[in-house]
Design an enzyme around this catalytic site. Structure first.
Site, mmCIF file in Angstrom:
data_model
loop_
_atom_site.group_PDB
_atom_site.id
_atom_site.type_symbol
_atom_site.label_atom_id
_atom_site.label_comp_id
_atom_site.label_asym_id
_atom_site.label_seq_id
_atom_site.Cartn_x
_atom_site.Cartn_y
_atom_site.Cartn_z
ATOM 1 N N ASP A 79 -31.869 -0.597 11.756
ATOM 2 C CA ASP A 79 -31.925 0.259 12.721
ATOM 3 C C ASP A 79 -32.219 -0.271 14.024
ATOM 4 O O ASP A 79 -33.019 0.436 14.779
ATOM 5 C CB ASP A 79 -32.364 1.577 12.364
ATOM 6 N N GLU A 95 -23.455 9.272 13.396
ATOM 7 C CA GLU A 95 -25.045 9.107 13.634
ATOM 8 C C GLU A 95 -25.485 8.038 14.585
ATOM 9 O O GLU A 95 -24.517 7.254 15.127
ATOM 10 C CB GLU A 95 -25.579 8.891 12.230
#
Length: 573
Positions: free
Chosen positions: A70, A244
């Site tokens: 991430d 997302e």
């Protein structure tokens, strides 16, 4: 034999020679029940790097190997800062600095104090998710915004004038959902975008992207300003899942919203939208996704997969680049190194940015930005490719790569000229609470990790050694304990929380003893040496399946731990 292989061989033989000398030396004083670890060596030997040596103008990607998922990136002037998710790792949110996007130094962790990080009672894949780092030129301040699924936090933001000097305590933000990102417009206004649940879910994985106005003076979203700007994804009629990791950008007077879509697995991708305002409406690009590996032949060589969850930044050469997560599965298609940080150049010469080569099979190496010298693994810069990392634990400060799970490492370790002392907790590796284990990420599909252990177990509930750890419910333990009056080595496998001792062997000379774990893809072997020269396997070859995300689930990669406990349940056969 190429130069890299020669170097690795010399390093490995040199290290083993040192270890042999250590074993031949007089035994140092050790407090019974309190282990001392020294001479840790980790060597990666992945074929893809042996087969793809670097030219003088090339560098390897992933830039951060192992569990660094991430990624988010920002810049101020010539300085780039990159952060990653850390979940239940303590300290939280590793932060790296570069001036050229090739050479990276870890400068610490964003959440490194008890007031900032409260993950002591959370599972390995909870905790801190999907951080975003941004610089606000309007007030010369850096911000890191994230979701912390622990400690009653939820969505939080911290800030600093200088990322080298630490960060503020968290400010809890008044909205639900996950994956928040902050955007600072050039007119001084600010906005937060994030993933949230829809008012009415139409199918499994149906999510929305929301935007809020953000009050920079109060450090809080403005109540009542929220708006759904993406419903489901690029095309709701196709039932897209898990929209997302949103990020807002501004270029040439237009606003761009980039998101991950498809879930952080085999269907992962990156998509882009355009609008005239940070609050939309947003229109998807005609060619989406702009980054994905999901459509490619599953049997391609040197496979990289799951690409997505990206962030963009302008490079030192004026060209854009994107960092993103992806995985490198092993020979059994298992994901043991976890989700890693990759980088690609981005072509933004037209309306929409496009990752160069992002829809083709990802390669191990890239051309460097003009004028950059590759210093990875030198001068304090993070290594990548194949490398050997050594640690004797004699320094007052530990390398940032060594971390705890849930609990702070400083609470159970100390260093001295003798090495690393672990003061063991009375709980074992399978609990959802802090354990006395110091972890190093697995960074290669093929690796060897070796350490010297000086230890006197007092009873069967004492154990010290190595763990290969995917989570509290999936792990291997290889360590020295007692069976009656005899010192023994045991190898324990834990799957879904259920433990089995695979093998055990008595060892007469246990001070010092060398412990080693070696992985060749999915095959792991655990061995020991009492003379520093000859290693004896215990339990033969075992599967690394339980160390993979495929089997264990969750979001983290495997880690190698130096482990001690007074609550051992691995009983010798």
């Amino acid at each position: 034999m190429n130069t890299m292989k020669k170097t690795l061989s010399l390093l490995t033989w040199g290290t083993l020679s040192l270890l042999a000398c250590s074993c031949a030396s007089n035994q140092m004083e050790v407090t019974p029940g309190t282990p001392v670890f020294s001479n840790f060596t980790y060597t990666g030997q992945d074929a893809v790097y042996e087969q793809n040596p670097l030219a003088s103008d090339e560098f390897y990607t992933p830039i951060l190997q192992g569990c660094y998922p991430d990624p988010s990136i920002c810049k101020k002037g010539n300085d780039y800062y990159l952060v990653c998710s850390s979940f239940a790792i303590n300290p939280g949110v590793p932060i790296f600095h570069s001036t050229d996007l090739v050479n990276w130094k870890q400068i610490g962790h964003v959440l490194d104090r008890p007031s900032q990080l409260k993950v002591e009672d959370t599972g390995i894949s909870a905790g801190v998710y999907a951080p975003t780092i941004r610089y606000n030129p309007n007030n010369d301040t850096f911000y890191m915004i994230t979701t912390q699924f622990a400690g009653g936090f939820g969505n939080i933001i911290v800030k600093t004038k200088d990322p080298m000097q630490g960060w503020s305590d968290p400010i809890k933000l008044n909205f639900e959902g996950i994956d928040p990102s902050i955007f600072f417009d050039d007119n001084g206004k600010a906005y937060v975008v994030h993933n949230d649940a829809p008012e009415k879910a139409l199918y499994e994985g149906h999510r929305v992207i929301k935007v809020w106005e953000y009050d920079v003076e109060k450090d809080q979203i403005v109540p009542g300003t929220d708006k759904v700007i993406v419903n489901g994804g690029v095309d709701l009629s196709k039932k897209p899942i898990w929209i997302e990791a949103p990020h807002l950008y501004k270029k040439d007077g237009k606003y761009y919203l980039m998101c991950a879509e498809g879930g952080t697995g085999g269907m992962h991708s990156e998509v882009i939208f355009i609008g005239n305002s940070p609050k939309g409406p947003f229109t998807p690009a005609p060619e989406n996704p702009i980054l994905s590996q999901r459509h490619l032949n599953a049997d391609r060589p040197d496979k990289v997969d799951w690409a997505g969850h990206a962030d963009l930044v302008e490079g030192p050469d004026g060209k854009y680049y994107g960092v993103f997560l992806a995985i490198r599965p092993n020979n059994a298609n298992q994901v043991n190194t976890g989700r890693e940080t990759f980088i690609l150049p981005v072509d933004w010469s037209s309306t929409f940015p496009v990752f160069e080569g992002g829809m083709e099979p990802l390669k191990a190496k890239l051309k460097m930005p003009a004028g950059v010298t590759n210093q990875t693994g030198q001068n304090g810069f993070f290594p990548n490719g194949n490398f050997t990392y050594t640690e004797d634990f004699t320094s007052d400060t530990l390398d940032y790569r060594w971390v705890g799970i849930r609990g702070a490492r400083e609470k159970f370790i100390s260093t001295s000229p003798n090495g690393l002392t672990i003061n063991p907790y009375d709980v074992n590796i399978k609990v959802v609470q802090p354990t006395s284990t110091l972890f190093y990420r697995q960074q290669h599909l093929n690796f060897t990790a070796t350490t010297t252990l000086n230890y006197i177990p007092r009873s069967e509930t004492d154990l010290a050694g190595i763990t290969c750890y995917q989570s509290e419910a999936f792990n291997y333990v290889f360590g020295v304990t007692k069976k009656g009056e005899e010192d023994v080595l045991v190898l324990q496998r834990t799957e879904k929380g259920n433990s089995t001792v695979l093998a055990s062997t008595p060892v007469k000379e246990t001070r010092p003893i060398l412990l080693q774990v070696k992985a060749t893809g999915d095959q792991y072997t655990f061995s020991y040496s009492t003379d520093g020269k000859t290693f004896q396997p215990v339990g033969g070859t075992v599967s690394g399946d339980i160390l993979s995300t495929n089997v264990a689930g969750g979001f983290t990669g495997a880690m190698i731990g130096l482990y001690a406990t007074t609550g051992n349940d691995a009983t010798a056969q």
